[in-house]
Design a protein around this motif. Structure first.
Motif, PDB file in Angstrom:
ATOM      1  N   THR A 271      74.232  -3.163  46.449  1.00 42.82           N
ATOM      2  CA  THR A 271      74.792  -4.245  47.262  1.00 42.82           C
ATOM      3  C   THR A 271      76.288  -4.077  47.483  1.00 42.82           C
ATOM      4  O   THR A 271      76.859  -4.720  48.364  1.00 42.82           O
ATOM      5  CB  THR A 271      74.525  -5.605  46.599  1.00 42.82           C
ATOM      6  OG1 THR A 271      75.061  -5.589  45.279  1.00 42.82           O
ATOM      7  CG2 THR A 271      73.023  -5.883  46.542  1.00 42.82           C
ATOM      8  N   GLU A 272      76.928  -3.251  46.690  1.00 40.36           N
ATOM      9  CA  GLU A 272      78.332  -2.906  46.875  1.00 40.36           C
ATOM     10  C   GLU A 272      78.427  -1.405  47.121  1.00 40.36           C
ATOM     11  O   GLU A 272      77.465  -0.668  46.859  1.00 40.36           O
ATOM     12  CB  GLU A 272      79.145  -3.291  45.636  1.00 40.36           C
ATOM     13  CG  GLU A 272      78.657  -2.649  44.346  1.00 40.36           C
ATOM     14  CD  GLU A 272      79.501  -3.074  43.150  1.00 40.36           C
ATOM     15  OE1 GLU A 272      80.742  -2.887  43.214  1.00 40.36           O
ATOM     16  OE2 GLU A 272      78.920  -3.574  42.174  1.00 40.36           O
ATOM     17  N   PRO A 273      79.526  -0.906  47.674  1.00 43.21           N
ATOM     18  CA  PRO A 273      79.630   0.524  47.959  1.00 43.21           C
ATOM     19  C   PRO A 273      79.259   1.374  46.747  1.00 43.21           C
ATOM     20  O   PRO A 273      79.800   1.177  45.647  1.00 43.21           O
ATOM     21  CB  PRO A 273      81.101   0.698  48.355  1.00 43.21           C
ATOM     22  CG  PRO A 273      81.481  -0.629  48.934  1.00 43.21           C
ATOM     23  CD  PRO A 273      80.726  -1.638  48.119  1.00 43.21           C
ATOM     24  N   LEU A 305      78.517   5.070  58.636  1.00 42.33           N
ATOM     25  CA  LEU A 305      79.317   4.857  57.425  1.00 42.33           C
ATOM     26  C   LEU A 305      79.090   3.464  56.851  1.00 42.33           C
ATOM     27  O   LEU A 305      78.898   3.293  55.645  1.00 42.33           O
ATOM     28  CB  LEU A 305      80.803   5.058  57.734  1.00 42.33           C
ATOM     29  CG  LEU A 305      81.287   6.478  58.029  1.00 42.33           C
ATOM     30  CD1 LEU A 305      82.758   6.453  58.430  1.00 42.33           C
ATOM     31  CD2 LEU A 305      81.083   7.390  56.833  1.00 42.33           C
ATOM     32  N   ASN A 306      79.103   2.471  57.731  1.00 39.64           N
ATOM     33  CA  ASN A 306      78.932   1.090  57.272  1.00 39.64           C
ATOM     34  C   ASN A 306      77.516   0.847  56.759  1.00 39.64           C
ATOM     35  O   ASN A 306      77.313   0.157  55.750  1.00 39.64           O
ATOM     36  CB  ASN A 306      79.256   0.121  58.399  1.00 39.64           C
ATOM     37  CG  ASN A 306      80.738   0.112  58.750  1.00 39.64           C
ATOM     38  OD1 ASN A 306      81.573   0.421  57.909  1.00 39.64           O
ATOM     39  ND2 ASN A 306      81.060  -0.220  59.989  1.00 39.64           N
ATOM     40  N   PRO A 312      83.833   2.770  49.589  1.00 41.26           N
ATOM     41  CA  PRO A 312      84.573   1.505  49.534  1.00 41.26           C
ATOM     42  C   PRO A 312      85.516   1.378  50.729  1.00 41.26           C
ATOM     43  O   PRO A 312      86.155   2.356  51.135  1.00 41.26           O
ATOM     44  CB  PRO A 312      85.350   1.601  48.216  1.00 41.26           C
ATOM     45  CG  PRO A 312      84.568   2.577  47.383  1.00 41.26           C
ATOM     46  CD  PRO A 312      84.002   3.567  48.359  1.00 41.26           C
ATOM     47  N   GLN A 313      85.624   0.182  51.264  1.00 39.21           N
ATOM     48  CA  GLN A 313      86.438  -0.033  52.457  1.00 39.21           C
ATOM     49  C   GLN A 313      87.908   0.297  52.230  1.00 39.21           C
ATOM     50  O   GLN A 313      88.602   0.743  53.147  1.00 39.21           O
ATOM     51  CB  GLN A 313      86.289  -1.487  52.926  1.00 39.21           C
ATOM     52  CG  GLN A 313      84.946  -1.803  53.566  1.00 39.21           C
ATOM     53  CD  GLN A 313      84.699  -0.971  54.807  1.00 39.21           C
ATOM     54  OE1 GLN A 313      85.528  -0.911  55.713  1.00 39.21           O
ATOM     55  NE2 GLN A 313      83.543  -0.302  54.844  1.00 39.21           N
ATOM     56  N   GLU A 314      88.386   0.102  51.009  1.00 36.38           N
ATOM     57  CA  GLU A 314      89.800   0.388  50.757  1.00 36.38           C
ATOM     58  C   GLU A 314      90.125   1.880  50.909  1.00 36.38           C
ATOM     59  O   GLU A 314      91.271   2.250  51.145  1.00 36.38           O
ATOM     60  CB  GLU A 314      90.227  -0.101  49.363  1.00 36.38           C
ATOM     61  CG  GLU A 314      89.426   0.445  48.207  1.00 36.38           C
ATOM     62  CD  GLU A 314      88.254  -0.446  47.822  1.00 36.38           C
ATOM     63  OE1 GLU A 314      87.825  -0.363  46.661  1.00 36.38           O
ATOM     64  OE2 GLU A 314      87.781  -1.217  48.697  1.00 36.38           O
ATOM     65  N   TRP A 315      89.094   2.740  50.750  1.00 36.93           N
ATOM     66  CA  TRP A 315      89.323   4.157  50.965  1.00 36.93           C
ATOM     67  C   TRP A 315      89.637   4.447  52.428  1.00 36.93           C
ATOM     68  O   TRP A 315      90.285   5.447  52.748  1.00 36.93           O
ATOM     69  CB  TRP A 315      88.093   4.976  50.563  1.00 36.93           C
ATOM     70  CG  TRP A 315      87.778   4.993  49.108  1.00 36.93           C
ATOM     71  CD1 TRP A 315      88.289   4.181  48.137  1.00 36.93           C
ATOM     72  CD2 TRP A 315      86.877   5.869  48.449  1.00 36.93           C
ATOM     73  NE1 TRP A 315      87.753   4.494  46.917  1.00 36.93           N
ATOM     74  CE2 TRP A 315      86.872   5.535  47.067  1.00 36.93           C
ATOM     75  CE3 TRP A 315      86.056   6.902  48.874  1.00 36.93           C
ATOM     76  CZ2 TRP A 315      86.085   6.194  46.131  1.00 36.93           C
ATOM     77  CZ3 TRP A 315      85.261   7.575  47.948  1.00 36.93           C
ATOM     78  CH2 TRP A 315      85.277   7.225  46.584  1.00 36.93           C
ATOM     79  N   LEU A 316      89.157   3.617  53.318  1.00 42.80           N
ATOM     80  CA  LEU A 316      89.278   3.862  54.751  1.00 42.80           C
ATOM     81  C   LEU A 316      90.515   3.224  55.369  1.00 42.80           C
ATOM     82  O   LEU A 316      90.845   3.506  56.521  1.00 42.80           O
ATOM     83  CB  LEU A 316      88.032   3.336  55.473  1.00 42.80           C
ATOM     84  CG  LEU A 316      86.696   3.964  55.062  1.00 42.80           C
ATOM     85  CD1 LEU A 316      85.550   3.247  55.762  1.00 42.80           C
ATOM     86  CD2 LEU A 316      86.667   5.446  55.396  1.00 42.80           C
ATOM     87  N   TYR A 317      91.202   2.380  54.605  1.00 46.32           N
ATOM     88  CA  TYR A 317      92.310   1.622  55.176  1.00 46.32           C
ATOM     89  C   TYR A 317      93.373   2.528  55.782  1.00 46.32           C
ATOM     90  O   TYR A 317      93.796   2.349  56.936  1.00 46.32           O
ATOM     91  CB  TYR A 317      92.928   0.717  54.106  1.00 46.32           C
ATOM     92  CG  TYR A 317      94.183   0.024  54.566  1.00 46.32           C
ATOM     93  CD1 TYR A 317      94.123  -1.110  55.382  1.00 46.32           C
ATOM     94  CD2 TYR A 317      95.439   0.517  54.192  1.00 46.32           C
ATOM     95  CE1 TYR A 317      95.277  -1.738  55.826  1.00 46.32           C
ATOM     96  CE2 TYR A 317      96.603  -0.110  54.630  1.00 46.32           C
ATOM     97  CZ  TYR A 317      96.513  -1.226  55.449  1.00 46.32           C
ATOM     98  OH  TYR A 317      97.661  -1.838  55.890  1.00 46.32           O
ATOM     99  N   ASP A 318      93.847   3.513  55.015  1.00 48.50           N
ATOM    100  CA  ASP A 318      94.916   4.385  55.503  1.00 48.50           C
ATOM    101  C   ASP A 318      94.465   5.192  56.716  1.00 48.50           C
ATOM    102  O   ASP A 318      95.266   5.457  57.624  1.00 48.50           O
ATOM    103  CB  ASP A 318      95.372   5.341  54.397  1.00 48.50           C
ATOM    104  CG  ASP A 318      96.164   4.631  53.310  1.00 48.50           C
ATOM    105  OD1 ASP A 318      96.704   3.543  53.600  1.00 48.50           O
ATOM    106  OD2 ASP A 318      96.221   5.152  52.177  1.00 48.50           O
TER     107      ASP A 318
END
Length: 483
Positions: A271-273, A305-306, A312-318
């Motif tokens: 349910t989570e990455p 990807l989604n 995890p979404q934070e990996w994609l932020y940059d």
């Protein structure tokens, strides 16, 4: 009466003459046969007759090693007693230092060598210890890793060199990962280099179709391959992610039916990455090595990807941030592509794409998924490779309207042999092209040694890179001017 007598005398005369003639003829034939036989005998006597005798080396191997006669040292390895001879096994620096120094074993008649390496077997010991008593050995590729391990233990450089040659010659999909692992374990850099090159060329176009092969690749090795600028991509960079999801599938499901892979990710249980979970932490490093900014170039790719929910979404932020800044600069007509970049920056920043061309002829394809204002068309025939900046008014993508755009690229054309080893490679090196709208430029003249199928590998930089300060806690992106 007189006529009969004369005919009788005439006939008898002919018989006599014929008899003499036949006698002479027979004599000539007999003489010819005798001469021919004599010549044959002479040739036979002068022709060397080779017979393989028991050589000194064969005698030594048979008598001293196999029959163990005259042994003056017993070596216990893997539960077997090897009755050997110090004068022969001292060819090994391992034994030489043992017998010539102040070691406890120097004067002992029985020594024991503990073996912790599972690659060393009784068969490999038989081969390697027997090599001390022979002037040549025959190695089979199926045994080469065990022999390399044993030769490394006894520091036999000549045997290590022979193993190295065999491993490089027989690198293929069945051997490449075991060879790579052995090369790392025993410090054989030429084998490591050859295996890595094979993997870089074949992983995405061929290897990932074989799940049992993918299962052999460790997380560390996969990370090294994904990070490599030499990795030959098929189509675009997103194929690297698609290969990784297959690798992850065979690792965590222990299944080889890759037809189930889409169903597996569609119905995943997390349910989570996944890579943020306890189970996923073992597979983080390869996914961390992905060039995320190049995975966000198409809405369908982002949907995958989604949906997979691995990252995890934070990996994609940059990555999202960097791409957005590029788009803003392109829209403001402030980015006309890189004018210069060093090798290290190019290797780290470049977009990897590729194609496999099955047969010679005229081939044309487009790479439009940059979303950086470029529509690039590639032309390949039997003599040259060209690139055109296609500036169409009806394009669906963002279009850079400046008259001149700079790109930096490196093209490699690769032909493979039956084992998918590199048979010939033509490398353009780093090239800087300045393309006007709809301008076409020749990139390479093809070598005649190239054969088909032909892999076309392209590393490319089409926008001015940003400098990222990774030392700061929060990422700061600095724009490098292209003017």
């Amino acid at each position: 009466m007189g006529g009969y007598a004369s005919r009788f005398i005439f006939n008898m005369s002919n018989i006599a003459v014929n008899s003499v003639y036949r006698g002479r003829k027979r004599k000539c034939i007999e003489e010819d046969e005798l001469n021919s036989e004599s010549d044959f005998i002479d040739r036979t006597m002068q022709t060397p007759k080779r017979r393989k005798l028991l050589t000194t080396a064969q005698y030594i191997y048979k008598t001293l090693f196999l029959e163990e006669k005259g042994s003056d040292i017993t070596v216990l390895i893997l539960g077997r007693a090897w009755r050997l001879h110090k004068v022969y096994i001292s060819q090994s620096p391992y034994f030489c230092s043992m017998f010539s120094g102040s070691w406890r074993e120097t004067n002992e008649k029985v020594i024991m060598i503990p073996i912790a390496d599972s690659n060393i077997t009784l068969d490999s010991l038989q081969m390697v210890l027997g090599s001390f008593y022979q002037d040549e050995v025959t190695l089979e590729p199926k045994d080469v890793v065990s022999i390399l391990a044993t030769a490394t233990l006894f520091q036999l450089q000549g045997l290590i060199d022979q193993c190295t040659e065999i491993m490089i010659e027989t690198t293929n999909i069945k051997t490449v990962v075991p060879y790579y692992n052995a090369a790392v374990s025993y410090g054989v850099s030429p084998v490591k280099s050859a295996a890595k090159k094979w993997l870089e060329v074949n992983l995405l176009g061929y290897g990932w179709l074989h799940p049992s092969f993918l299962r052999e690749i460790t997380s560390e090795l996969m990370t090294e391959l994904i990070s490599s600028p030499g990795l030959v991509a098929m189509q675009t960079e997103f194929c690297v992610y698609m290969m990784l999801r297959v690798w992850l599938f065979v690792q965590i499901s222990n299944k080889e039916e890759t037809v189930q892979i889409d169903e597996f990710f569609k119905n995943h249980s997390w349910t989570e990455p996944f890579l943020g979970t306890e189970d996923g932490k073992f597979y983080i490093t390869p996914f961390k090595s992905l060039r995320y900014k190049y995975l966000l170039l198409h809405d369908q790719d982002v949907n995958i990807l989604n949906s997979d929910n691995l990252i995890p979404q934070e990996w994609l932020y940059d990555a999202y941030k960097e791409q957005w800044l590029h788009l803003l600069r392109i829209d403001a007509n402030k980015d006309r592509g890189p004018k210069s970049i060093n090798d290290e920056e190019f290797s780290k920043e470049c977009f990897r794409c590729g194609r496999c061309v099955d047969r010679p002829g005229e081939h044309v394809w487009r790479w439009t998924a940059f979303h950086f204002g470029l529509d690039l068309v590639v032309y390949l025939d039997t003599t040259s490779l060209k690139i055109k900046r296609n500036h169409r008014l009806d394009t669906d993508h963002i279009k850079a309207n400046h008259s001149l755009h700079n790109i930096i690229l490196r093209v490699r054309l690769i032909s493979l042999n039956e084992q998918r080893q590199i048979n010939h490679m033509q490398d353009s090196g780093m090239l800087r092209l300045s393309l006007h709208k709809n301008e076409e430029k020749q990139v390479m003249i093809l070598d005649k040694q190239l054969t088909y199928p032909l892999s076309v590998s392209v590393n490319m930089q089409v926008v001015t890179p940003f400098v990222t300060n990774e030392d700061e806690k929060s990422t700061t992106i600095t724009i490098v001017s292209d003017t």
